[in-house]
Design a protein around this motif. Sequence first.
Motif, PDB file in Angstrom:
ATOM      1  N   LEU A 634      42.073  28.622  42.720  1.00  0.00           N
ATOM      2  CA  LEU A 634      42.147  27.808  41.585  1.00  0.00           C
ATOM      3  C   LEU A 634      42.072  26.285  41.502  1.00  0.00           C
ATOM      4  O   LEU A 634      42.522  25.592  42.435  1.00  0.00           O
ATOM      5  CB  LEU A 634      43.273  27.975  40.713  1.00  0.00           C
ATOM      6  N   PHE A 635      40.945  25.946  40.638  1.00  0.00           N
ATOM      7  CA  PHE A 635      40.889  24.429  40.996  1.00  0.00           C
ATOM      8  C   PHE A 635      41.087  23.670  39.339  1.00  0.00           C
ATOM      9  O   PHE A 635      40.627  24.275  38.486  1.00  0.00           O
ATOM     10  CB  PHE A 635      39.263  23.809  41.083  1.00  0.00           C
ATOM     11  N   GLY A 636      41.853  22.571  39.462  1.00  0.00           N
ATOM     12  CA  GLY A 636      42.402  22.106  38.206  1.00  0.00           C
ATOM     13  C   GLY A 636      43.688  21.810  38.021  1.00  0.00           C
ATOM     14  O   GLY A 636      44.813  22.416  38.973  1.00  0.00           O
ATOM     15  N   ASN A 637      44.326  21.358  36.904  1.00  0.00           N
ATOM     16  CA  ASN A 637      45.663  21.208  36.522  1.00  0.00           C
ATOM     17  C   ASN A 637      46.204  22.078  35.248  1.00  0.00           C
ATOM     18  O   ASN A 637      45.286  22.508  34.646  1.00  0.00           O
ATOM     19  CB  ASN A 637      46.106  19.781  36.394  1.00  0.00           C
ATOM     20  N   GLN A 638      47.439  22.412  35.139  1.00  0.00           N
ATOM     21  CA  GLN A 638      48.006  23.013  34.060  1.00  0.00           C
ATOM     22  C   GLN A 638      47.389  24.566  33.859  1.00  0.00           C
ATOM     23  O   GLN A 638      46.906  24.702  32.452  1.00  0.00           O
ATOM     24  CB  GLN A 638      47.838  22.214  32.588  1.00  0.00           C
ATOM     25  N   ILE A 639      47.106  25.051  35.010  1.00  0.00           N
ATOM     26  CA  ILE A 639      46.325  26.392  34.718  1.00  0.00           C
ATOM     27  C   ILE A 639      47.317  27.281  34.067  1.00  0.00           C
ATOM     28  O   ILE A 639      48.562  27.490  34.615  1.00  0.00           O
ATOM     29  CB  ILE A 639      46.304  26.871  36.149  1.00  0.00           C
ATOM     30  N   PRO A 640      46.982  27.966  33.255  1.00  0.00           N
ATOM     31  CA  PRO A 640      47.971  29.241  32.366  1.00  0.00           C
ATOM     32  C   PRO A 640      48.447  30.273  33.169  1.00  0.00           C
ATOM     33  O   PRO A 640      47.542  30.799  33.990  1.00  0.00           O
ATOM     34  CB  PRO A 640      47.078  29.509  31.222  1.00  0.00           C
ATOM     35  N   MET A 641      49.445  30.747  32.705  1.00  0.00           N
ATOM     36  CA  MET A 641      50.036  31.839  33.524  1.00  0.00           C
ATOM     37  C   MET A 641      49.334  32.997  33.609  1.00  0.00           C
ATOM     38  O   MET A 641      49.039  33.832  34.365  1.00  0.00           O
ATOM     39  CB  MET A 641      51.633  32.349  33.014  1.00  0.00           C
ATOM     40  N   VAL A 642      48.586  33.255  32.464  1.00  0.00           N
ATOM     41  CA  VAL A 642      47.649  34.474  32.397  1.00  0.00           C
ATOM     42  C   VAL A 642      46.402  34.386  33.301  1.00  0.00           C
ATOM     43  O   VAL A 642      45.850  35.466  33.595  1.00  0.00           O
ATOM     44  CB  VAL A 642      47.144  34.846  30.832  1.00  0.00           C
ATOM     45  N   HIS A 643      46.320  33.179  34.050  1.00  0.00           N
ATOM     46  CA  HIS A 643      45.144  33.171  35.016  1.00  0.00           C
ATOM     47  C   HIS A 643      45.769  32.683  36.344  1.00  0.00           C
ATOM     48  O   HIS A 643      44.963  32.443  37.404  1.00  0.00           O
ATOM     49  CB  HIS A 643      44.097  31.941  34.749  1.00  0.00           C
ATOM     50  N   ALA A 644      47.110  33.048  36.599  1.00  0.00           N
ATOM     51  CA  ALA A 644      47.694  32.829  37.968  1.00  0.00           C
ATOM     52  C   ALA A 644      47.284  33.775  38.970  1.00  0.00           C
ATOM     53  O   ALA A 644      46.681  34.883  38.686  1.00  0.00           O
ATOM     54  CB  ALA A 644      49.197  33.057  37.857  1.00  0.00           C
ATOM     55  N   ASN A 645      47.505  33.321  40.128  1.00  0.00           N
ATOM     56  CA  ASN A 645      47.167  34.154  41.324  1.00  0.00           C
ATOM     57  C   ASN A 645      48.351  35.106  41.528  1.00  0.00           C
ATOM     58  O   ASN A 645      49.599  34.988  41.710  1.00  0.00           O
ATOM     59  CB  ASN A 645      46.936  33.515  42.703  1.00  0.00           C
ATOM     60  N   ILE A 646      47.972  36.446  41.469  1.00  0.00           N
ATOM     61  CA  ILE A 646      48.848  37.523  41.472  1.00  0.00           C
ATOM     62  C   ILE A 646      48.454  38.515  42.702  1.00  0.00           C
ATOM     63  O   ILE A 646      47.377  38.897  42.668  1.00  0.00           O
ATOM     64  CB  ILE A 646      48.913  38.243  40.063  1.00  0.00           C
ATOM     65  N   MET A 647      49.400  39.091  43.595  1.00  0.00           N
ATOM     66  CA  MET A 647      49.088  40.067  44.457  1.00  0.00           C
ATOM     67  C   MET A 647      50.116  41.038  44.765  1.00  0.00           C
ATOM     68  O   MET A 647      51.533  40.624  44.494  1.00  0.00           O
ATOM     69  CB  MET A 647      48.719  39.128  45.889  1.00  0.00           C
ATOM     70  N   GLY A 648      49.790  42.231  45.076  1.00  0.00           N
ATOM     71  CA  GLY A 648      50.752  43.279  45.355  1.00  0.00           C
ATOM     72  C   GLY A 648      50.393  44.567  44.625  1.00  0.00           C
ATOM     73  O   GLY A 648      49.241  44.650  43.892  1.00  0.00           O
ATOM     74  N   GLY A 649      50.815  45.663  45.374  1.00  0.00           N
ATOM     75  CA  GLY A 649      50.410  46.947  44.989  1.00  0.00           C
ATOM     76  C   GLY A 649      49.025  47.597  45.663  1.00  0.00           C
ATOM     77  O   GLY A 649      48.762  46.800  46.719  1.00  0.00           O
ATOM     78  N   ARG A 650      48.673  48.537  45.358  1.00  0.00           N
ATOM     79  CA  ARG A 650      47.592  49.113  45.818  1.00  0.00           C
ATOM     80  C   ARG A 650      46.159  48.968  45.369  1.00  0.00           C
ATOM     81  O   ARG A 650      45.079  49.231  45.839  1.00  0.00           O
ATOM     82  CB  ARG A 650      47.632  50.551  46.037  1.00  0.00           C
ATOM     83  N   LEU A 651      45.904  48.641  43.951  1.00  0.00           N
ATOM     84  CA  LEU A 651      44.667  48.519  43.163  1.00  0.00           C
ATOM     85  C   LEU A 651      44.481  47.159  42.787  1.00  0.00           C
ATOM     86  O   LEU A 651      45.209  46.384  42.544  1.00  0.00           O
ATOM     87  CB  LEU A 651      44.615  49.520  41.896  1.00  0.00           C
ATOM     88  N   TYR A 652      43.098  46.665  42.920  1.00  0.00           N
ATOM     89  CA  TYR A 652      42.590  45.623  42.328  1.00  0.00           C
ATOM     90  C   TYR A 652      42.605  45.615  40.724  1.00  0.00           C
ATOM     91  O   TYR A 652      42.217  46.665  40.018  1.00  0.00           O
ATOM     92  CB  TYR A 652      41.144  45.297  42.532  1.00  0.00           C
ATOM     93  N   GLY A 653      43.198  44.578  40.051  1.00  0.00           N
ATOM     94  CA  GLY A 653      43.142  44.406  38.754  1.00  0.00           C
ATOM     95  C   GLY A 653      44.132  45.393  37.839  1.00  0.00           C
ATOM     96  O   GLY A 653      43.703  45.662  36.949  1.00  0.00           O
ATOM     97  N   ARG A 654      44.937  46.073  38.518  1.00  0.00           N
ATOM     98  CA  ARG A 654      45.871  47.149  37.889  1.00  0.00           C
ATOM     99  C   ARG A 654      46.604  46.487  36.525  1.00  0.00           C
ATOM    100  O   ARG A 654      46.415  46.969  35.627  1.00  0.00           O
ATOM    101  CB  ARG A 654      46.986  47.510  38.768  1.00  0.00           C
TER     102      ARG A 654
END
Length: 753
Positions: A634-654
């Motif tokens: 992510l590049f920039g400031n004040q990035i909204p939570m709905v576009h945060a980096n999230i990881m975990g589980g077995r599937l992409y984009g679950r």
Amino acid sequence: MKRFLTLLTLLLSLTALAQRPKVGVVLCGGGAKGAAHVGVLKVLEENGIPVDCIAGTSMGALIGGLYAIGYSASELDSLLLAQDWNYLLSDRIPRSSRMFERKQNQDKFVLQIPFGAGDYSRLGPRKPRTSETSTSLLNNLPLAVVNGQNIYNLLTHLSVGYQDSIDFSRMPVPFACVAVDLVGKKEVVFKNGNLVDALRASMAIPGYFAPVRLNDMVLVDGGILNNYPADVCRAMGADIVIGVVLLDEEAHKEDIDNIGRVASEILNLYMNGKMPENLAATDLAIYPDTKGYHTLSYDAESMRIIIDNGEAAAREHQEELNAIKARLEQSTQEFIGPVQQPEKYRKAVRLDRDSITLGNVSFRGLSAKDYQMLVRKSCLKPGARISGTDLSTEIARFYNTAAFESVTYLLRGQEEPYDLELNFVPGRKSMIGVGIRLDSEEIAAILLSMGLNENTLYGSKLNVTAKIAYNLQAQAQYSYVFRSLAQFKAGYHFRITNFNLKNGADELFNLGFDQHNFNLAFSTRARSTSIDLGARLELYNYRGQINASDFPGYDIDYSRFMFPLAYARFQADSRNDQNFPTRGSHLDAEFDYFFNSGSSRGFNDYMAARIHFSGVIPMGRHFAMITTIDNRTLFGNQIPMVHANIMGGRLYGRYMNQQLPFIGFGRPRVFQNVLTDVSVDFRYQFLNNNYVFLSGAYSRDFQNFDNIFDHAPIIGASIGYAYDSFIGPLAVNLFWSNLTKKVGGFISIGHAF
């Protein structure tokens, strides 16, 4: 003069009487069990017993037909074992040959049902369509599970020189095969015509293989009325009949316990109707041991055993074979003068190992526009020197467009140059797809899709898809495909998201929202690549409350609900299988530029870049190593939570489009602006569709590039088992990570979507 004619008649009569007896061979139907025929033919060859004519049904017709055009028993042995029968008994083409969009679609659905206007059979004129049949979905369903595209093209591949309308009695070994005409309700014996059509009709198992339309007939498997055609062999002039009989195991009342077995036993009533009289017409009946095997035992190990059992069964009749040979030798010694024999055709050309020169090339069933679109880049030109591989590649390229029910070919003539005739049969234009998935995280999900005009080469298409699960999703997309294969797309995507996630302090929070995406894009598609350039508007309706202090580094402002963006995406997929690839790679890279959303507070534009790569390194026949790299920055400031980096589980984009999987823990977590994950899977295949795997993963995240090593890396490990079933993978695995320091488990059934 009268005395001369009488003497000539007497000499001809004596000559006919003195000819050695004709030996006929009868090969019955039986699916994979018909491989036993090859073993019997081997023993006949070893004993020097000539085969003067062959009659066969279904699998017996296939083997008998190839033997009749010059294949030896040893060649047939190698040929049967070398085939991918799962491929031949389907209409699919290798995944690597499919167009990009078809790869994505077919890897999601367990069932796809074509419907709409299209041709329903490979051969013959179609019945005129009425308004009633045109609008009825039931009347637009396929005639069978498999159209027979691949098996037909294999037969064509192996019979070059025998694809005109010919007299089967002029083959190296005179031949006949049996089919059944559903219109005339009668048995049909093929003694002339197109050999490939005759063989394909004889093995058109009702419900599985589509029937063959020929003239006014609709032809199916001859085994329905005459599975063991000894009477046909006698009619061909056989004096001695040697037959190979494949018996079904005797059914007991406890065995008839499902609708499939009931249907099978009813069919056997018809198939065995002529068996007593045909056995009575047989001089030597050979019964190979096929106990424990069935019509679909096409794996190489089973076929090898069945062939060997056929050979063993023939050797048990060595005394009878010796007696037949002695009778033939005695007749040969008494032979008086030559008898004129018709000129025989030469042995068939094998395109699986030979090259040929093309004469005229014709394309049947294509409109002028389709011809210009498909054929202009083809290597199939008059005078071209081509191999079987060249021809198969071109057929696959035409067929994988999904616009045709079948793409088959014939090579006319008995010697080079051969005239090539390609036959295109339009398919049903629209498609319904159903996918099912069960897993220990989301419990159950059903995917339903309807694509109108989905299987057309170009023009307007509309697709509506819904994922029915705890987190519901639905989308509608209109696309217009140009003849250059570029396309314009406009779509709407809706999803309900409600899930629990953890922050860096290992605290658990609930995040919920409804998301509406409106998308416009221009894209190009090829066999293995896709490029998209577009714009998207994302709208969010938030549910649940989380505080800015819970997820430091991300902006939590519920007044920011609208996010316009432009994006570019490139994908390349050369894997031979999505779930268990043994070769190939997959690349997916996307760049998103988010514009100021116009909130009451001032915000700057920001960007997101994502890349995924996985590659397979084969390590022998059963081992493979799969390396996967994922990064999102992510590049920039004040990035909204709905576009945060999230990881975990077995599937992409679950739960969120940007979610990355991680093998070490199941519950998704929020990470900093730069997130990278590298994993290596070691996979071992055994017993065809069974797999065990051992996986390791290494992940890092950081806020800025000057503090890459401020945090310890995350290590994950997993061990598991999977079975590749017809509904998708059945998988069980255990996992662990140094972040959670706990062992977890995950169970799933079905394709990922």
